[in-house]
Design a protein around this motif. Sequence first.
Motif, PDB file in Angstrom:
ATOM      1  N   PRO A  12       3.472   2.442  -1.836  1.00 32.76           N
ATOM      2  CA  PRO A  12       3.615   3.158  -3.112  1.00 32.76           C
ATOM      3  C   PRO A  12       2.340   3.871  -3.546  1.00 32.76           C
ATOM      4  O   PRO A  12       2.397   4.998  -4.051  1.00 32.76           O
ATOM      5  CB  PRO A  12       3.980   2.059  -4.111  1.00 32.76           C
ATOM      6  N   PHE A  13       1.185   3.232  -3.312  1.00 36.22           N
ATOM      7  CA  PHE A  13      -0.089   3.875  -3.660  1.00 36.22           C
ATOM      8  C   PHE A  13      -0.229   5.185  -2.888  1.00 36.22           C
ATOM      9  O   PHE A  13      -0.657   6.201  -3.439  1.00 36.22           O
ATOM     10  CB  PHE A  13      -1.276   2.966  -3.307  1.00 36.22           C
ATOM     11  N   LEU A  69       0.807  -1.220   0.000  1.00 36.82           N
ATOM     12  CA  LEU A  69       0.000   0.000   0.000  1.00 36.82           C
ATOM     13  C   LEU A  69       0.841   1.273   0.000  1.00 36.82           C
ATOM     14  O   LEU A  69       0.387   2.318  -0.457  1.00 36.82           O
ATOM     15  CB  LEU A  69      -0.952  -0.010   1.200  1.00 36.82           C
ATOM     16  N   VAL A  96      -0.432   8.737 -13.194  1.00 40.50           N
ATOM     17  CA  VAL A  96      -0.391   7.383 -12.641  1.00 40.50           C
ATOM     18  C   VAL A  96      -1.707   7.060 -11.932  1.00 40.50           C
ATOM     19  O   VAL A  96      -2.293   5.988 -12.133  1.00 40.50           O
ATOM     20  CB  VAL A  96       0.798   7.226 -11.656  1.00 40.50           C
ATOM     21  N   GLN A 133       6.133  17.008 -10.857  1.00 39.74           N
ATOM     22  CA  GLN A 133       5.988  15.741 -10.150  1.00 39.74           C
ATOM     23  C   GLN A 133       4.517  15.424  -9.864  1.00 39.74           C
ATOM     24  O   GLN A 133       4.071  14.298 -10.064  1.00 39.74           O
ATOM     25  CB  GLN A 133       6.783  15.824  -8.845  1.00 39.74           C
ATOM     26  N   VAL A 137       6.338   9.580 -17.354  1.00 41.25           N
ATOM     27  CA  VAL A 137       6.594   9.245 -15.957  1.00 41.25           C
ATOM     28  C   VAL A 137       7.914   8.501 -15.806  1.00 41.25           C
ATOM     29  O   VAL A 137       8.782   8.898 -15.035  1.00 41.25           O
ATOM     30  CB  VAL A 137       5.433   8.427 -15.370  1.00 41.25           C
ATOM     31  N   TYR A 181       8.943  13.984  -3.045  1.00 42.30           N
ATOM     32  CA  TYR A 181       7.820  13.084  -2.780  1.00 42.30           C
ATOM     33  C   TYR A 181       7.149  13.426  -1.477  1.00 42.30           C
ATOM     34  O   TYR A 181       7.810  13.770  -0.509  1.00 42.30           O
ATOM     35  CB  TYR A 181       8.292  11.630  -2.753  1.00 42.30           C
ATOM     36  N   ALA A 217       9.624  18.838   0.390  1.00 41.61           N
ATOM     37  CA  ALA A 217       9.767  17.484   0.933  1.00 41.61           C
ATOM     38  C   ALA A 217      10.817  16.680   0.178  1.00 41.61           C
ATOM     39  O   ALA A 217      11.100  15.536   0.536  1.00 41.61           O
ATOM     40  CB  ALA A 217       8.423  16.764   0.889  1.00 41.61           C
ATOM     41  N   GLY A 218      11.386  17.227  -0.889  1.00 38.39           N
ATOM     42  CA  GLY A 218      12.447  16.530  -1.600  1.00 38.39           C
ATOM     43  C   GLY A 218      11.947  15.695  -2.759  1.00 38.39           C
ATOM     44  O   GLY A 218      12.603  14.752  -3.168  1.00 38.39           O
ATOM     45  N   MET A 265       2.355  12.136 -11.177  1.00 42.73           N
ATOM     46  CA  MET A 265       1.681  11.219 -10.253  1.00 42.73           C
ATOM     47  C   MET A 265       0.177  11.205 -10.508  1.00 42.73           C
ATOM     48  O   MET A 265      -0.485  10.194 -10.308  1.00 42.73           O
ATOM     49  CB  MET A 265       1.979  11.612  -8.801  1.00 42.73           C
ATOM     50  N   ILE A 276       2.159   7.141  -1.567  1.00 45.78           N
ATOM     51  CA  ILE A 276       3.081   8.177  -2.050  1.00 45.78           C
ATOM     52  C   ILE A 276       2.547   8.809  -3.320  1.00 45.78           C
ATOM     53  O   ILE A 276       2.512  10.034  -3.454  1.00 45.78           O
ATOM     54  CB  ILE A 276       4.474   7.593  -2.344  1.00 45.78           C
ATOM     55  N   VAL A 277       2.114   7.970  -4.272  1.00 45.84           N
ATOM     56  CA  VAL A 277       1.657   8.492  -5.554  1.00 45.84           C
ATOM     57  C   VAL A 277       0.430   9.373  -5.355  1.00 45.84           C
ATOM     58  O   VAL A 277       0.347  10.478  -5.897  1.00 45.84           O
ATOM     59  CB  VAL A 277       1.367   7.329  -6.531  1.00 45.84           C
TER      60      VAL A 277
END
Lengths: 326, 296
Positions: B35-36, B33, B267, B260, B240, B56, B53-54, B264, B38-39
């Motif tokens: 990765p979901f 979960l 995605v 970014q 992407v 992400y 935040a750099g 996302m 973050i995206v």
Amino acid sequence: MSAKLVAPAATRTDRHGRALVERRVPFLARLRQDYPLLIMVTPAVVLLLLFVYVPLFGNVIAFMDYQPYVPITQSPWIGLQNFQTLFADPTFWRAVVNTLEITLMQLVLFFPVPIALALLIHSLVWPWLRILVQSVLYLPHFLSWVIVVGFFQESLGSGGVVNHMLRQANESTITVMSDPSTFKLLLTSQLIWKDAGWGTIIFLAALAAIDDSLYEAAAIDGSGAWSRFWHVTLPGIRPIIVLLLILRLGEALSVGFEQIILQRNAVGAHAAEVLDTYVYYHGVVDGNWGVGIAVGLIKGVVGFVLILGANKAAHMLGEQGVYSRS
Amino acid sequence: MSTIRRPVWAGKPKPVVLALKGVAVLFLLALILFPFLIVFSTSVSDNDDITAAGGYVVWPKSFNLSAYSQILSGGIVTRAIVVTALVTLIGTAISVTSTVLAAWALSRPGSLFQRPLLTFVLVTFLFTPGLIPLYLVVKQLGLVNNYWALILPSAFSVFNLVVVRGFMMGIPKELIDSAKMDGAGEWRVLWRIVLPLSRAVIAVVTLFYAVGYWNAFFNALLYINDSTKWTLQLVLRTYVLQGSSLVSGVGDTTIHPAAQSVQMAVVMIAIAPIALAYPFVQRHLTKGVLTGAVKG
């Protein structure tokens, strides 16, 4: 005595032993009766003819000097020359080695994971937790490879989350997404993330099919959890394990097309070229049609032989295999 | 609390084992979960937050849908979404129809040509055509750079046929015979009796086909060379994975770097239909997959 000379009237019986009356329905009557069924299979037959059978016969191009802009019948036959060109090409052999290495790694590292996961899920006793874990674990199977590779890039790539945290902690960063030496490990971890959960379905079904009375009997005879696992659970799922191993062997030369093409540029062809990508880049992109088809043909034949051989081996070991002995 | 189905013979598990199992389950859920999360978080965050935040965002501080409005207001992404949705809808309709019809016809033993036709279909399981011969056939048919190339070559899956046929073989013959006795033809039997009974398996096969069309990357790479005809997966790859800039609008020559949050958002849009359809089909998955897959 003369009765013996007369053939028995009804020789065919149904499974309840009742005699079946042999009906001879004329062809035209059967056609009139069954033509809707024939119409129903027509779309499928047409699609398979066009996109499987015609291309299968197209494999003869492997023995031709194929010219794209003239009809196939005018391309000259050149025998095995395409195969000779292929076998003399070191990048082809590199692709063979890469393919086999990836297959081996998947077999050793990927194959046991769904079994382990299934055992874990099977041991969960709260129904809601089982359903939650199963639903979440199946989900990645339905994502495209582009997204899975994207997820890995967001997490492990040079600008990803892990490296961001490493930089903040003043640690050295990791380069797994573009490191040729660990590329095969990366491919296998991606495959595990995407499909290991999905792979549990079949093992969970096998586990559920094991008769509970076997466990009960073993427990009454005083066997502990470990010995129940060893003597009841494992034998219960062994046929499925063997079946899936055989099917996997038949696919030994196919190791994830989209996944590799998406990441080939990051690590270079030397580490990432497999048979499927070799066919694509040398055949379609560079236009060496005959050589590309030769690779496809070899792949098909080897896969077919492997699956028959593995099935034979399974029979000799006393397992059922893909199809049973008759 | 729902009922616990722990058999008596199993005994009580040790606390250590329970704790280890809990950790393992939490770890697995997080692994999938995370990765979901973050995206999603990055797609709804302000650019300033993302930069701070750099690159992400794990948990969104702001909620901003401008990335979505940017890609959905026309331009190459919008076009790709429409095209991919149409290919998925039409393709799935063709695939499910041809599969269900063929499965029913081939599940009737004793009908005319049933055996040879079944052999004809199943043999393709063993012999797969190579990539290049298939490509040449598609090219000969004039389908290169045509959206039909994304549908027709992959329209019929023998695996799905086996799944549906396996299910239909289990429908009681008496039911069919009595309908026939009442004067129903083959089509009416299929429509009125077989289809309603096979809803679960058809739902699963529909999901398989739809996901296949929606996710198809290699077919699009192979057959669609014209970048104005790109599908969603090709757009995803370019913007992407490769991080190329995003051109908005056909006449618009200004090039926006693909922020970014925009990447996302693309995605998220590619995941959304699958995530929406999944809960409805999920409960049928096990049954649907197993009826066909483990027949022997």
